[in-house]
Design a protein around this motif. Structure first.
Motif, PDB file in Angstrom:
ATOM      1  N   ASP A 323       0.825  -1.211   0.000  1.00 38.03           N
ATOM      2  CA  ASP A 323       0.000   0.000   0.000  1.00 38.03           C
ATOM      3  C   ASP A 323       0.860   1.263   0.000  1.00 38.03           C
ATOM      4  O   ASP A 323       0.539   2.245  -0.676  1.00 38.03           O
ATOM      5  N   GLU A 413      -8.515  -2.551  -2.088  1.00 37.37           N
ATOM      6  CA  GLU A 413      -9.264  -1.308  -2.219  1.00 37.37           C
ATOM      7  C   GLU A 413     -10.744  -1.574  -2.443  1.00 37.37           C
ATOM      8  O   GLU A 413     -11.591  -0.769  -2.085  1.00 37.37           O
ATOM      9  N   GLN A 461      -2.872   8.274   3.381  1.00 38.94           N
ATOM     10  CA  GLN A 461      -2.706   6.892   2.922  1.00 38.94           C
ATOM     11  C   GLN A 461      -3.591   5.997   3.769  1.00 38.94           C
ATOM     12  O   GLN A 461      -3.650   6.125   4.991  1.00 38.94           O
TER      13      GLN A 461
END
Length: 465
Positions: A323, A413, A461
């Motif tokens: 990620d 996601e 993030q």
């Protein structure tokens, strides 16, 4: 690559029969129930073996059967008042669901016993014609003593086997060591087919021999399965295949160790088993896969929630590294700096460590360690940000290695729903408006859902726990 060959009791260099091609047969499930964690281990291990061989440039023909003709299926059908075919088809579909959750790819061929009856009958007839088998009351038995190498896989000798052998009630075989190739129908509700010996069905051991012969040939490169299959299943396969075909059955035999619970083998008969379907209610399928690969396949692995939690944390570390690199690849700018190029080249040593581990009898434990060394090096390199190109190249290496292990294969996601995305956007607006109380409240709400927001110079993030 060197693999431990159960047949020779030593590691040997893997040399395929046909250059660049590996023919591999793995014993699949008997489809009368959901498969348990003990069953899952060979499915994951040998799926990883297949992935690695392909990564190294081999063309792999991978066959894994479904045993859809068996006493357990017949008994389950009686219990539920349906046909044996309905039971087996139901659990084949359930197998595919659970296997997919573990990122186990479908085999090139998934042969079913019920679809190979002519081949099985021909195989048995050949053994009878050659004098290695005989008919008795509609059953057909293999004459074990006529195969002089019987016991070579499991390391047992005829004398030891003879002392524990018995003839069960209803069997009329000549020798207690003989095993059934064909079973006469005992009742009208049993699934059965016409044969030269009357209506009946195949014995368990003959099925894999006939299906391997049809789909891979008389001699195959690798035959694999759980340690519990060495005897009598694989021993009997060798005997009947080599007597029928007159050539070695498999050049390499690979067997994974048991999964234990409190140091006892996990099995349905002991009642100490956990189905993968049940474990999936608590853990993601990739966590299960990580757990099963965290120990070299020939060693036993003890199942516990503590070890599963450790696997979850290990996988999370990989996911967070991925990620972070994805975030940098989306927000970074420009080409690599000379320093980044040098750093990227240094990552080759981790790829080589990974390959060395996998070449050493599929040592996935050491391969995972090499991936973590790569992650540590990457995290150090990007702690103050990175160029887009460096992030992309680093991400490629991470995904290359984890892909061989069948990890980081899911789009995480997609797990972030519209409500969560709306909350993230609201938090961003609250921060801009300097409403830090609301921003912190949203952060805590998301944390309760297992979503951590990490503020970086390149923007927010999303990190999943």
């Amino acid at each position: 690559m060197r693999v431990y060959n159960t047949l020779t009791r030593k590691k040997e260099e893997l040399k395929p029969i046909e250059e660049g091609v590996i023919k591999m047969y793995v014993c699949g499930p008997t489809v009368y129930n959901f498969f348990h964690m003990g069953n899952a281990r060979p499915f994951v291990v040998f799926d990883t073996m297949r992935r690695y061989l392909e990564y190294r440039g081999y063309k792999v023909k991978f066959v894994q059967n479904f045993t859809d003709v068996d006493d357990k299926i017949i008994n389950k059908a009686r219990e539920e008042g349906v046909t044996a075919g309905e039971i087996s088809e139901k659990y084949i579909e359930e197998y595919y669901k659970d296997a997919a959750a573990l990122n186990v790819r479908k085999a090139d061929v998934h042969p079913k016993v019920s679809q190979h009856i002519p081949e099985i009958i021909d195989f048995v007839k050949t053994l009878v014609d050659k004098g290695y088998a005989y008919e008795a009351g509609g059953d057909v038995y293999f004459s074990t003593r006529k195969f002089k190498d019987y016991g070579k896989l499991s390391g047992q000798n005829i004398e030891d086997l003879e002392s524990g052998a018995r003839i069960a009630v209803g069997e009329i075989k000549k020798d207690p060591l003989d095993f059934a190739l064909w079973k006469a129908r005992k009742s009208d509700d049993e699934i059965a087919w016409d044969s030269p010996w009357g209506k009946g069905r195949p014995g368990w051991h003959i099925e894999c021999s006939a299906m391997a012969k049809k789909h891979l040939g008389d001699t195959i490169d690798i035959h694999a399965g759980g340690q519990d299959l060495q005897f009598p299943h694989h021993e009997n396969e060798i005997a009947q295949s080599e007597c029928c075909n007159g050539v070695p059955f498999a050049n390499y035999w690979m067997h994974n160790g048991y999964i234990t619970v409190n140091d006892e083998k996990m099995s349905k008969s002991k009642g100490n088993f956990f189905t993968v379907r049940d474990i999936l209610k608590e853990y993601d399928g990739e966590v299960i896969r990580f757990f099963l690969l965290s120990v070299q396949y020939r060693n036993p692995i003890n199942f516990s929630h503590q070890l599963m939690d450790q696997a979850k944390a290990g996988l999370a570390r990989m996911e967070n590294a991925e990620d972070n690199l994805k975030h940098l690849a989306e927000t970074g700018e420009g080409a690599m700096t000379p320093e980044e190029k040098k750093t990227l080249e240094s990552f080759d040593k981790y790829r080589q460590e990974f390959i060395d581990a996998m070449d050493d009898d599929l040592n996935t434990a050491d391969a995972i360690a090499a991936v973590f060394e790569l992650i540590t090096a990457v995290n150090t390199a990007v702690k103050d940000g990175a160029s887009r190109q460096f992030a992309e190249k680093s991400l490629d290496i991470l995904r290359e290695l984890t892909g061989v292990l069948g990890l980081l294969q899911k789009d995480r996601e997609a797990d972030i729903d519209d409500e969560v995305r709306a909350l993230i956007e609201e938090r961003q607006e609250a921060r801009k408006a300097r409403n830090f109380a609301r921003a912190d409240e949203i952060r805590d709400l998301l944390k309760e859902r297992g979503i951590i927001l990490k503020d970086t110079p390149q923007g927010v993030q999303i990190v999943k726990e």
